[in-house]
Design a protein around this motif. Sequence first.
Motif, PDB file in Angstrom:
ATOM      1  N   GLY A   1     -57.227 -24.664 -18.455  1.00 15.68           N
ATOM      2  CA  GLY A   1     -56.687 -24.793 -19.796  1.00 15.68           C
ATOM      3  C   GLY A   1     -55.452 -25.670 -19.835  1.00 15.68           C
ATOM      4  O   GLY A   1     -54.697 -25.748 -18.869  1.00 15.68           O
ATOM      5  N   ASP A   2     -55.276 -26.321 -20.960  1.00 21.66           N
ATOM      6  CA  ASP A   2     -54.068 -27.106 -21.225  1.00 21.66           C
ATOM      7  C   ASP A   2     -53.404 -26.485 -22.451  1.00 21.66           C
ATOM      8  O   ASP A   2     -53.567 -26.943 -23.579  1.00 21.66           O
ATOM      9  N   TYR A   3     -52.684 -25.386 -22.220  1.00 17.79           N
ATOM     10  CA  TYR A   3     -52.136 -24.604 -23.312  1.00 17.79           C
ATOM     11  C   TYR A   3     -51.161 -25.406 -24.185  1.00 17.79           C
ATOM     12  O   TYR A   3     -51.230 -25.320 -25.426  1.00 17.79           O
ATOM     13  N   PRO A   4     -50.250 -26.195 -23.616  1.00 20.59           N
ATOM     14  CA  PRO A   4     -49.331 -26.944 -24.479  1.00 20.59           C
ATOM     15  C   PRO A   4     -50.043 -27.917 -25.422  1.00 20.59           C
ATOM     16  O   PRO A   4     -49.644 -28.065 -26.583  1.00 20.59           O
ATOM     17  N   THR A   5     -51.086 -28.569 -24.945  1.00 24.38           N
ATOM     18  CA  THR A   5     -51.805 -29.508 -25.815  1.00 24.38           C
ATOM     19  C   THR A   5     -52.501 -28.779 -26.954  1.00 24.38           C
ATOM     20  O   THR A   5     -52.465 -29.226 -28.109  1.00 24.38           O
ATOM     21  N   VAL A   6     -53.142 -27.669 -26.645  1.00 23.80           N
ATOM     22  CA  VAL A   6     -53.778 -26.872 -27.694  1.00 23.80           C
ATOM     23  C   VAL A   6     -52.732 -26.408 -28.707  1.00 23.80           C
ATOM     24  O   VAL A   6     -52.958 -26.454 -29.924  1.00 23.80           O
ATOM     25  N   PHE A   7     -51.597 -25.981 -28.206  1.00 23.56           N
ATOM     26  CA  PHE A   7     -50.500 -25.505 -29.056  1.00 23.56           C
ATOM     27  C   PHE A   7     -50.062 -26.585 -30.037  1.00 23.56           C
ATOM     28  O   PHE A   7     -49.964 -26.351 -31.255  1.00 23.56           O
ATOM     29  N   GLU A   8     -49.833 -27.774 -29.542  1.00 28.73           N
ATOM     30  CA  GLU A   8     -49.373 -28.863 -30.411  1.00 28.73           C
ATOM     31  C   GLU A   8     -50.459 -29.290 -31.399  1.00 28.73           C
ATOM     32  O   GLU A   8     -50.162 -29.609 -32.558  1.00 28.73           O
ATOM     33  N   ARG A   9     -51.696 -29.297 -30.949  1.00 29.82           N
ATOM     34  CA  ARG A   9     -52.790 -29.655 -31.851  1.00 29.82           C
ATOM     35  C   ARG A   9     -52.878 -28.656 -33.000  1.00 29.82           C
ATOM     36  O   ARG A   9     -53.114 -29.026 -34.151  1.00 29.82           O
ATOM     37  N   GLY A  10     -52.680 -27.394 -32.689  1.00 29.33           N
ATOM     38  CA  GLY A  10     -52.741 -26.373 -33.725  1.00 29.33           C
ATOM     39  C   GLY A  10     -51.615 -26.489 -34.732  1.00 29.33           C
ATOM     40  O   GLY A  10     -51.832 -26.375 -35.949  1.00 29.33           O
ATOM     41  N   LEU A  11     -50.415 -26.703 -34.239  1.00 32.46           N
ATOM     42  CA  LEU A  11     -49.267 -26.856 -35.136  1.00 32.46           C
ATOM     43  C   LEU A  11     -49.468 -28.034 -36.082  1.00 32.46           C
ATOM     44  O   LEU A  11     -49.205 -27.936 -37.292  1.00 32.46           O
ATOM     45  N   ALA A  12     -49.944 -29.146 -35.539  1.00 34.08           N
ATOM     46  CA  ALA A  12     -50.133 -30.338 -36.359  1.00 34.08           C
ATOM     47  C   ALA A  12     -51.228 -30.129 -37.402  1.00 34.08           C
ATOM     48  O   ALA A  12     -51.087 -30.524 -38.565  1.00 34.08           O
ATOM     49  N   HIS A  13     -52.318 -29.524 -36.999  1.00 27.62           N
ATOM     50  CA  HIS A  13     -53.438 -29.308 -37.909  1.00 27.62           C
ATOM     51  C   HIS A  13     -53.038 -28.391 -39.068  1.00 27.62           C
ATOM     52  O   HIS A  13     -53.475 -28.587 -40.206  1.00 27.62           O
ATOM     53  N   PHE A  14     -52.214 -27.414 -38.774  1.00 27.00           N
ATOM     54  CA  PHE A  14     -51.778 -26.457 -39.795  1.00 27.00           C
ATOM     55  C   PHE A  14     -50.716 -27.050 -40.715  1.00 27.00           C
ATOM     56  O   PHE A  14     -50.510 -26.572 -41.832  1.00 27.00           O
ATOM     57  N   GLY A  15     -50.032 -28.097 -40.244  1.00 27.70           N
ATOM     58  CA  GLY A  15     -48.891 -28.615 -40.988  1.00 27.70           C
ATOM     59  C   GLY A  15     -47.694 -27.694 -40.891  1.00 27.70           C
ATOM     60  O   GLY A  15     -46.955 -27.484 -41.863  1.00 27.70           O
ATOM     61  N   TYR A  16     -47.472 -27.176 -39.692  1.00 27.35           N
ATOM     62  CA  TYR A  16     -46.458 -26.134 -39.498  1.00 27.35           C
ATOM     63  C   TYR A  16     -45.056 -26.619 -39.850  1.00 27.35           C
ATOM     64  O   TYR A  16     -44.293 -25.900 -40.507  1.00 27.35           O
ATOM     65  N   ASP A  17     -44.693 -27.805 -39.417  1.00 27.32           N
ATOM     66  CA  ASP A  17     -43.320 -28.283 -39.623  1.00 27.32           C
ATOM     67  C   ASP A  17     -42.947 -28.296 -41.096  1.00 27.32           C
ATOM     68  O   ASP A  17     -41.828 -27.917 -41.468  1.00 27.32           O
ATOM     69  N   ALA A  18     -43.877 -28.725 -41.937  1.00 25.79           N
ATOM     70  CA  ALA A  18     -43.581 -28.765 -43.372  1.00 25.79           C
ATOM     71  C   ALA A  18     -43.545 -27.366 -43.969  1.00 25.79           C
ATOM     72  O   ALA A  18     -42.682 -27.057 -44.802  1.00 25.79           O
ATOM     73  N   LEU A  19     -44.470 -26.513 -43.535  1.00 27.72           N
ATOM     74  CA  LEU A  19     -44.561 -25.181 -44.125  1.00 27.72           C
ATOM     75  C   LEU A  19     -43.414 -24.274 -43.716  1.00 27.72           C
ATOM     76  O   LEU A  19     -42.965 -23.434 -44.503  1.00 27.72           O
ATOM     77  N   GLN A  20     -42.924 -24.427 -42.479  1.00 27.31           N
ATOM     78  CA  GLN A  20     -41.879 -23.504 -42.040  1.00 27.31           C
ATOM     79  C   GLN A  20     -40.580 -23.685 -42.827  1.00 27.31           C
ATOM     80  O   GLN A  20     -39.733 -22.786 -42.848  1.00 27.31           O
ATOM     81  N   ALA A  21     -40.423 -24.828 -43.495  1.00 26.31           N
ATOM     82  CA  ALA A  21     -39.243 -25.026 -44.330  1.00 26.31           C
ATOM     83  C   ALA A  21     -39.206 -24.044 -45.493  1.00 26.31           C
ATOM     84  O   ALA A  21     -38.159 -23.840 -46.120  1.00 26.31           O
ATOM     85  N   ARG A  22     -40.352 -23.429 -45.797  1.00 24.79           N
ATOM     86  CA  ARG A  22     -40.411 -22.472 -46.906  1.00 24.79           C
ATOM     87  C   ARG A  22     -40.018 -21.057 -46.493  1.00 24.79           C
ATOM     88  O   ARG A  22     -39.980 -20.163 -47.345  1.00 24.79           O
ATOM     89  N   ASN A  23     -39.767 -20.834 -45.216  1.00 21.17           N
ATOM     90  CA  ASN A  23     -39.448 -19.483 -44.772  1.00 21.17           C
ATOM     91  C   ASN A  23     -38.295 -18.883 -45.576  1.00 21.17           C
ATOM     92  O   ASN A  23     -37.202 -19.447 -45.638  1.00 21.17           O
ATOM     93  N   GLY A  24     -38.578 -17.737 -46.189  1.00 24.80           N
ATOM     94  CA  GLY A  24     -37.557 -17.034 -46.957  1.00 24.80           C
ATOM     95  C   GLY A  24     -37.304 -17.585 -48.342  1.00 24.80           C
ATOM     96  O   GLY A  24     -36.497 -17.021 -49.089  1.00 24.80           O
ATOM     97  N   GLN A  25     -37.966 -18.662 -48.736  1.00 22.86           N
ATOM     98  CA  GLN A  25     -37.741 -19.253 -50.059  1.00 22.86           C
ATOM     99  C   GLN A  25     -38.492 -18.484 -51.141  1.00 22.86           C
ATOM    100  O   GLN A  25     -39.626 -18.059 -50.940  1.00 22.86           O
ATOM    101  N   LEU A  26     -37.846 -18.348 -52.282  1.00 24.40           N
ATOM    102  CA  LEU A  26     -38.467 -17.720 -53.447  1.00 24.40           C
ATOM    103  C   LEU A  26     -39.076 -18.825 -54.300  1.00 24.40           C
ATOM    104  O   LEU A  26     -38.372 -19.623 -54.903  1.00 24.40           O
ATOM    105  N   ILE A  27     -40.409 -18.881 -54.325  1.00 28.80           N
ATOM    106  CA  ILE A  27     -41.134 -19.922 -55.051  1.00 28.80           C
ATOM    107  C   ILE A  27     -42.071 -19.235 -56.036  1.00 28.80           C
ATOM    108  O   ILE A  27     -42.943 -18.450 -55.640  1.00 28.80           O
ATOM    109  N   ASP A  28     -41.875 -19.526 -57.318  1.00 25.71           N
ATOM    110  CA  ASP A  28     -42.697 -18.913 -58.371  1.00 25.71           C
ATOM    111  C   ASP A  28     -42.721 -17.398 -58.257  1.00 25.71           C
ATOM    112  O   ASP A  28     -43.766 -16.740 -58.414  1.00 25.71           O
ATOM    113  N   GLY A  29     -41.565 -16.849 -57.956  1.00 33.15           N
ATOM    114  CA  GLY A  29     -41.434 -15.398 -57.925  1.00 33.15           C
ATOM    115  C   GLY A  29     -41.916 -14.725 -56.658  1.00 33.15           C
ATOM    116  O   GLY A  29     -41.933 -13.495 -56.584  1.00 33.15           O
TER     117      GLY A  29
END
Length: 776
Positions: free
Chosen positions: A421-449
Amino acid sequence: MSDAMIGRAQERNEDLRLLTGQGRFVDDIKRPGMLHAVVVRSPMGHARVLGIDASAALELPGVVEVITFADIAPWARPIPQRTCPLPGMENFLQRPLAEDIVRYVGEPVAMVIAESRYIAEDAAELIHVDYDGLEAAVDAHAAAQNAVLIHAAQGSNIASAYHVGRGDVDAAFRGAHYTRKERFYVHRHSAVPLETRGLVAEWDAAAGHLNVWGAGKVPFANRGILAGMLDLPPSAIDMIEVDVGGSFGVRGDFYPEDFLVPFAARLLCRPVKWIEDRRENLMAMNHSREMHCELEIAVDRDGLIQGLRGQVLSDLGAYVRTNSGVMAGKGTQFLQGAYAIPNLGFDVRAVIPNKTPAGTYRGPGRYESCFFRERLIDIAAKEMGIDPVEFRRRNLITAAQMPYDAGPLVPGQPTTVYDSGDYPTVFERGLAHFGYDALQARNGQLIDGRLHGVGLACFTESTGGGPGEHARLELRADGSFDLFVGSSSAGQGHETVMAQVLADALGVPYDSIRVHHGSTTYLKQGFGAYHSRSAVMGGSAVLKVGQAMQRVLLERAASLNGLAGPQGLAWREGRVVREIDGAVIATPVALAAGLPVCGPHERGPVSVETSFENDKLTFTFGLQLAHVSVDPKTAQVKVEKFLCVEDVGRMLNPLIVHGQTVGAAVQGLGGTFLDEFIYDEDGQLITGTFADYLLPVATDFEHVDALTLELSPSPSNPLGVKGAGEGGIIGTGAALSNAVSNALSGLSVSVTRLPMSLDRLAATMREARNAEGASA
């Protein structure tokens, strides 16, 4: 090659039959003179059985027999463990009927056999069982104190206790820059298959032979258990597999009814059918998951995990079933997950309370351990001021470390070795596919209630459980092939996938292959379906039998053409040809019928049987990512987006893998938020109907997807495949919990400790669903 079947998203052969109502399930089995059985179950969680009066039931017209423990006493041996027998568990096995003590609500105390199911149900109501109630021990921690003994002769409710680990974990904690200890809990829940359990048994007295329909998962193993209990040779019993409406690890193991129904058929010399109703299903089929864990992590200044130690308490229910040891055993085996942690130490106790016995359910022990570890990692990362993604990056096992020795963490089993297995590569592929970097900016934000949060969890999964699998292949007169496999089917798509493997192995048309699976009538031996093994073991056996058939057909062609041997002949595109010029020497039709292009006439079936044997597990790696929103007023959680990422080495059928993964994820989402078996202090199951035990509906989780990768083929089997049926469920509880915690970080109060247990997280969804039902 471009026309290869392996790797093709082929639609399932099974689906047309099943979707058009042509499936053959156990309740579709009807035998001449068939009787019907109903099990009388204990209404009490813990009691002495002072007597059973069946006289009123026996007077009811149409009632043929009432079976109690006295009737089966000479054969009422404890049902043995099949797999992962942890030390001490052999002392807490279950007999088919209660003798003098009942230990959980739903325990069988008698069986009524009548001319119809309706009569049997009425007769069961007439049976009077005199119970003397005993104090119950329901909570696992309370049961572990032994104030109330469930099996008094054992002197303790601890079925097994042991320590496993590696390295010097105490030294790791003494030298650590940071440590954190936390308590976690995963609530009791299980699979709820669409089809409940059922059996039909028929005894042929003249032949001394027993047929049992409805066997699934491990028919050869179940045949061995039943034969031993009935004092019959295994050859006197056939387990016949029919279509199965869901299994997920809970169906197909040997239950009390798997003895009682065949026993009744043999006793009465008439076929007997038993079909479980939904109430029985919820209180009598294996429960699972319930586990407590106190876990502690040690981290150095660079954010590298140096040690992990803890105490695990696994709730087994009132008896040890055939695979109860898997939950505790795998619960600790997978606590380290995908991280290079040099020092480990775990104390394990498996406890017996007055609840339904527990067994395996899709991802047993993995779901629980993943929640414990990944929740603690998020807590540690936050307190150390390290981004949780970066924390995981620093600790993931790398490709250069493969194969990685993860240590001997299950008593009596060899060391765990992550094979590839190449765990780091799988990890990065998953983060990118999910769009994690953009979504994590919403942590704790109140959006539309609603408060938004993103969470993730990494996991490893062992697949391809040994010791092997068998396959037989026959060539028919019309040039088609009948393939028989020992792998049992419970919805995995065997009739499609195994045909794909064989089509490539033989170079013959996919639609010229018929696949038959599971039944003991097909093969000398078979091992069934468990531990995500069907593609790994069964697929490899099919590849091997296809290669063996090639050799047999080459020799047959040589013989039919008057040649001394197959030298100079080759098998190409499903035909025998001369290597020198490619001229066709024989086709499958000619070989099957004994009508060669030239040479003497010869007839006879062409059949090959072989096996693939392997005792090395192969490991997948993956991660799951969740984006949730939480209503701060009601605490209702909505899953906005969920992604499963897993490297399975090689996909035999991407369409089936995708369906398995998404289905597993939705099952895990439901298990996290909705499913829960709840007992009162007397051992009464409160959530014993679908009014109380909630399951996900189509609108609950609308945005679930899967990214399946083929980066690291398995080195332990010729197909390079790794199992793909269970990974989708493993990280669900952990990813969701981390996402909810990050969403709640937007509140003014500290939520570092929320949620520590999945039952708190689940309560909000259950309450919301109940409220919706009430308003409707």
